[in-house]
Design a protein around this motif. Structure first.
Motif, mmCIF file in Angstrom:
data_model
loop_
_atom_site.group_PDB
_atom_site.id
_atom_site.type_symbol
_atom_site.label_atom_id
_atom_site.label_comp_id
_atom_site.label_asym_id
_atom_site.label_seq_id
_atom_site.Cartn_x
_atom_site.Cartn_y
_atom_site.Cartn_z
ATOM 1 N N ILE A 1 -21.220 80.805 115.928
ATOM 2 C CA ILE A 1 -22.189 81.902 116.025
ATOM 3 C C ILE A 1 -22.878 82.131 114.679
ATOM 4 C CG2 ILE A 1 -22.338 84.435 116.277
ATOM 5 C CD1 ILE A 1 -20.104 84.074 118.454
ATOM 6 N N LEU A 2 -22.082 82.122 113.612
ATOM 7 C CA LEU A 2 -22.639 82.428 112.289
ATOM 8 C C LEU A 2 -23.257 81.192 111.624
ATOM 9 C CD1 LEU A 2 -19.843 84.777 110.872
ATOM 10 C CD2 LEU A 2 -21.931 85.417 112.076
ATOM 11 N N GLY A 3 -23.001 80.017 112.211
ATOM 12 C CA GLY A 3 -23.553 78.789 111.635
ATOM 13 C C GLY A 3 -22.949 78.461 110.287
ATOM 14 N N CYS A 4 -21.628 78.653 110.166
ATOM 15 C CA CYS A 4 -20.951 78.327 108.911
ATOM 16 C C CYS A 4 -19.631 77.611 109.217
ATOM 17 C CB CYS A 4 -20.736 79.592 108.076
ATOM 18 S SG CYS A 4 -19.654 80.787 108.855
ATOM 19 N N PRO A 5 -19.011 76.979 108.219
ATOM 20 C CA PRO A 5 -17.751 76.272 108.485
ATOM 21 C C PRO A 5 -16.615 77.232 108.858
ATOM 22 C CG PRO A 5 -18.690 75.645 106.358
ATOM 23 C CD PRO A 5 -19.467 76.819 106.826
ATOM 24 N N VAL A 6 -15.622 76.697 109.592
ATOM 25 C CA VAL A 6 -14.476 77.514 110.000
ATOM 26 C C VAL A 6 -13.752 78.067 108.765
ATOM 27 C CG1 VAL A 6 -12.259 77.475 111.222
ATOM 28 C CG2 VAL A 6 -14.186 76.242 112.147
ATOM 29 N N GLY A 7 -13.708 77.254 107.699
ATOM 30 C CA GLY A 7 -13.042 77.684 106.469
ATOM 31 C C GLY A 7 -13.664 78.957 105.911
ATOM 32 N N THR A 8 -14.989 79.061 106.009
ATOM 33 C CA THR A 8 -15.678 80.256 105.509
ATOM 34 C C THR A 8 -15.287 81.475 106.336
ATOM 35 O OG1 THR A 8 -17.523 78.830 104.930
ATOM 36 C CG2 THR A 8 -17.975 81.183 104.950
ATOM 37 N N VAL A 9 -15.201 81.266 107.665
ATOM 38 C CA VAL A 9 -14.811 82.377 108.547
ATOM 39 C C VAL A 9 -13.394 82.825 108.202
ATOM 40 C CG1 VAL A 9 -14.387 83.037 110.949
ATOM 41 C CG2 VAL A 9 -16.321 81.593 110.397
ATOM 42 N N LYS A 10 -12.488 81.839 108.016
ATOM 43 C CA LYS A 10 -11.087 82.145 107.671
ATOM 44 C C LYS A 10 -11.029 82.964 106.389
ATOM 45 C CE LYS A 10 -8.261 78.410 109.440
ATOM 46 N NZ LYS A 10 -7.709 77.125 109.120
ATOM 47 N N SER A 11 -11.809 82.514 105.406
ATOM 48 C CA SER A 11 -11.800 83.181 104.104
ATOM 49 C C SER A 11 -12.351 84.613 104.218
ATOM 50 C CB SER A 11 -12.614 82.331 103.134
ATOM 51 O OG SER A 11 -13.241 83.101 102.187
ATOM 52 N N ARG A 12 -13.443 84.782 104.994
ATOM 53 C CA ARG A 12 -14.010 86.136 105.159
ATOM 54 C C ARG A 12 -13.029 87.046 105.900
ATOM 55 N NH1 ARG A 12 -20.221 84.678 106.950
ATOM 56 N NH2 ARG A 12 -20.829 83.716 104.997
ATOM 57 N N LEU A 13 -12.336 86.475 106.875
ATOM 58 C CA LEU A 13 -11.360 87.257 107.633
ATOM 59 C C LEU A 13 -10.201 87.662 106.717
ATOM 60 C CD1 LEU A 13 -10.726 88.241 110.539
ATOM 61 C CD2 LEU A 13 -9.451 86.133 110.882
ATOM 62 N N HIS A 14 -9.749 86.708 105.913
ATOM 63 C CA HIS A 14 -8.635 86.979 105.008
ATOM 64 C C HIS A 14 -9.007 88.086 104.011
ATOM 65 C CE1 HIS A 14 -5.345 86.321 102.219
ATOM 66 N NE2 HIS A 14 -6.240 86.223 101.252
ATOM 67 N N TYR A 15 -10.178 87.920 103.357
ATOM 68 C CA TYR A 15 -10.569 88.921 102.353
ATOM 69 C C TYR A 15 -10.924 90.259 103.011
ATOM 70 C CZ TYR A 15 -10.264 85.440 98.739
ATOM 71 O OH TYR A 15 -9.770 84.503 97.864
ATOM 72 N N GLY A 16 -11.474 90.186 104.223
ATOM 73 C CA GLY A 16 -11.765 91.426 104.947
ATOM 74 C C GLY A 16 -10.492 92.199 105.227
ATOM 75 N N ARG A 17 -9.454 91.480 105.688
ATOM 76 C CA ARG A 17 -8.166 92.133 105.972
ATOM 77 C C ARG A 17 -7.557 92.709 104.699
ATOM 78 N NH1 ARG A 17 -3.943 89.783 107.195
ATOM 79 N NH2 ARG A 17 -2.944 90.920 108.860
ATOM 80 N N GLU A 18 -7.617 91.916 103.626
ATOM 81 C CA GLU A 18 -7.035 92.378 102.365
ATOM 82 C C GLU A 18 -7.766 93.612 101.851
ATOM 83 O OE1 GLU A 18 -4.116 91.390 100.996
ATOM 84 O OE2 GLU A 18 -4.139 90.411 102.948
ATOM 85 N N ASN A 19 -9.102 93.587 101.967
ATOM 86 C CA ASN A 19 -9.882 94.753 101.532
ATOM 87 C C ASN A 19 -9.543 95.976 102.381
ATOM 88 O OD1 ASN A 19 -11.168 93.474 99.460
ATOM 89 N ND2 ASN A 19 -12.937 92.860 100.695
ATOM 90 N N LEU A 20 -9.368 95.749 103.690
ATOM 91 C CA LEU A 20 -9.010 96.861 104.575
ATOM 92 C C LEU A 20 -7.634 97.417 104.195
ATOM 93 C CD1 LEU A 20 -10.212 95.745 108.126
ATOM 94 C CD2 LEU A 20 -11.050 97.654 106.779
ATOM 95 N N ARG A 21 -6.706 96.501 103.935
ATOM 96 C CA ARG A 21 -5.356 96.941 103.546
ATOM 97 C C ARG A 21 -5.443 97.818 102.296
ATOM 98 N NH1 ARG A 21 -0.722 94.249 104.832
ATOM 99 N NH2 ARG A 21 -1.756 92.246 105.032
ATOM 100 N N HIS A 22 -6.236 97.335 101.334
ATOM 101 C CA HIS A 22 -6.392 98.045 100.065
ATOM 102 C C HIS A 22 -7.048 99.415 100.297
ATOM 103 C CE1 HIS A 22 -7.145 98.645 95.820
ATOM 104 N NE2 HIS A 22 -8.417 98.875 96.094
ATOM 105 N N LEU A 23 -8.123 99.409 101.116
ATOM 106 C CA LEU A 23 -8.845 100.666 101.388
ATOM 107 C C LEU A 23 -7.947 101.670 102.111
ATOM 108 C CD1 LEU A 23 -12.273 99.192 102.546
ATOM 109 C CD2 LEU A 23 -11.967 100.766 100.637
ATOM 110 N N LEU A 24 -7.158 101.174 103.057
ATOM 111 C CA LEU A 24 -6.281 102.066 103.818
ATOM 112 C C LEU A 24 -5.167 102.621 102.941
ATOM 113 C CD1 LEU A 24 -6.088 100.052 107.166
ATOM 114 C CD2 LEU A 24 -7.345 102.164 106.733
ATOM 115 N N GLU A 25 -4.652 101.772 102.057
ATOM 116 C CA GLU A 25 -3.601 102.244 101.143
ATOM 117 C C GLU A 25 -4.146 103.308 100.198
ATOM 118 O OE1 GLU A 25 -0.908 98.163 101.081
ATOM 119 O OE2 GLU A 25 -2.165 98.678 99.339
#
Lengths: 87, 190
Positions: free
Chosen positions: B153-177
Motif C-alpha cells: 500500500i505504501l510502496g516501500c520495502p517490508v523492512g521499512t514497514v517493520k522499522s516504522r512499526l517498531h519505532y512507532g511502538r517504542e515511541n508509544l511506550r515512551h509516550l504512555l510511560e
C-alpha cells in the motif's frame, strides 16, 4: 501480543467504533461524480473531432500552443494525455 | 471476477449506481481509517468523498483482477497525508494556543471510567506520532493488515514497514510511560 499491543489496538478501535459518515455523504458523492462525468463529456465532445489519433493531438496541441505561446510538444502531449484520461 | 471487479467494470462504462454500491461496501473502512489517522470527523468525511471521486475519475486505471481495498487504502493514506501536512501549517499553533489556555484538563472534562481514560491516553499518544509511524500503526492494528500488505500500500520495502512499526511502538511506550508519570505527579500535588 504484549499488553501494549492490545492497548494500541483497543485504543484505535474505541476511537472509531460506531463512527460513520453523515447520512448525506452518499448523495453528495454521487452528485459530484455526476458533475465530473458531465464535465468530462463536455471536454470529450469538444476534443473528439480532432484528438482520437496522433495527428489529431498534433493539430489540437499546435493550435493551443500558438494561442497561448507555450511549448508545442508539451501542448500536444497534454492534449493527448487529457483526452485519454477523460475517456 | 470479484464483485468489486464487476462493479468497477460497470463504473468504467459510466454507471454511477456502481459507484454508489462500491461506496456502500467500503465507506466504513475508508472513513474509519481516515478518522484514525486524522482524528477529525470532518476531514475523514472529506477524504472519503475525495477517495471515491478519484475512484470514479481513475476507474479505467484500476486493475479489476486485483482486490480493491489496497487501492482505496493507498488513496486514503495519500489524502490523509495531504490533509495532515496542510493542517500542520495553520491548525497546530492554534491548537497549542488553545491547549495553553485550557490546560491538560481539556481531555478530562469530567471523571470517566479508568479504562476509557487509558484508551484516550493511547489515542492522544498515537496522534503525537510522526505521520509515517502513525499510518503503519493504524493499518496494522486497526485494519489488521500484514506487513507485506502495508508495504504494498505504501510502496516501500517490508523492512521499512517493520522499522516504522517498531519505532512507532517504542515511541508509544515512551509516550504512555511519560503520561503515566505525569499523571502520578499531578495526583501527588492535588
Amino acid at each position: 501480543m504484549e499488553a501494549l499491543d492490545y492497548l494500541i489496538r483497543d485504543g484505535l478501535r474505541a476511537a472509531v467504533e460506531g463512527k460513520a459518515p453523515s447520512a448525506g455523504a452518499r448523495r453528495r458523492l454521487l452528485r459530484r461524480a455526476a458533475e465530473q462525468l458531465h464535465r468530462n463529456r463536455r471536454w470529450l465532445w469538444a476534443l473528439a473531432p480532432v484528438v482520437p489519433g496522433q495527428p489529431g493531438a498534433w493539430v489540437a496541441g499546435f493550435a493551443w500552443a500558438q494561442l497561448h505561446h507555450i511549448n508545442i510538444q508539451l501542448a500536444v502531449r497534454t492534449v493527448a494525455f487529457s483526452y485519454h484520461q477523460l475517456r | 471476477m470479484s464483485e468489486d471487479g464487476a462493479l468497477i467494470r460497470r463504473l468504467q462504462s459510466g454507471d454511477l449506481d456502481a459507484l454508489g454500491v462500491l461506496y456502500d461496501r467500503h465507506r466504513l473502512t475508508v472513513y474509519r481509517t481516515a478518522l484514525a489517522i486524522t482524528r477529525d470527523p470532518e476531514a475523514a468525511e472529506d477524504i472519503l468523498q475525495e477517495a471515491f471521486l478519484r475512484l470514479h475519475a481513475h476507474a479505467d486505471h484500476v486493475d479489476t483482477r486485483l482486490p480493491l481495498p489496497p487501492w482505496l487504502y493507498r488513496i486514503t493514506v495519500n489524502l490523509s497525508y495531504t490533509w495532515v501536512t496542510r493542517r500542520r501549517k495553520w491548525w497546530v499553533p492554534l491548537e497549542d494556543f488553545i491547549d495553553q489556555l485550557i490546560g491538560p484538563g481539556r481531555y478530562h472534562p469530567e471523571p470517566i471510567a479508568e479504562r476509557n481514560d487509558e484508551l484516550r491516553v493511547v489515542q492522544r499518544a498515537i496522534e503525537a506520532l510522526a505521520f509515517s509511524q502513525r499510518v503503519v500503526i493504524v493499518l496494522y492494528y486497526l485494519n489488521d493488515l500484514s506487513l507485506q500488505e502495508i508495504a504494498d500500500i505504501l510502496g516501500c520495502p517490508v523492512g521499512t514497514v517493520k522499522s516504522r512499526l517498531h519505532y512507532g511502538r517504542e515511541n508509544l511506550r515512551h509516550l504512555l510511560e511519560s503520561d503515566t508519570a505525569a499523571s502520578e505527579v499531578q495526583y501527588e500535588f492535588t
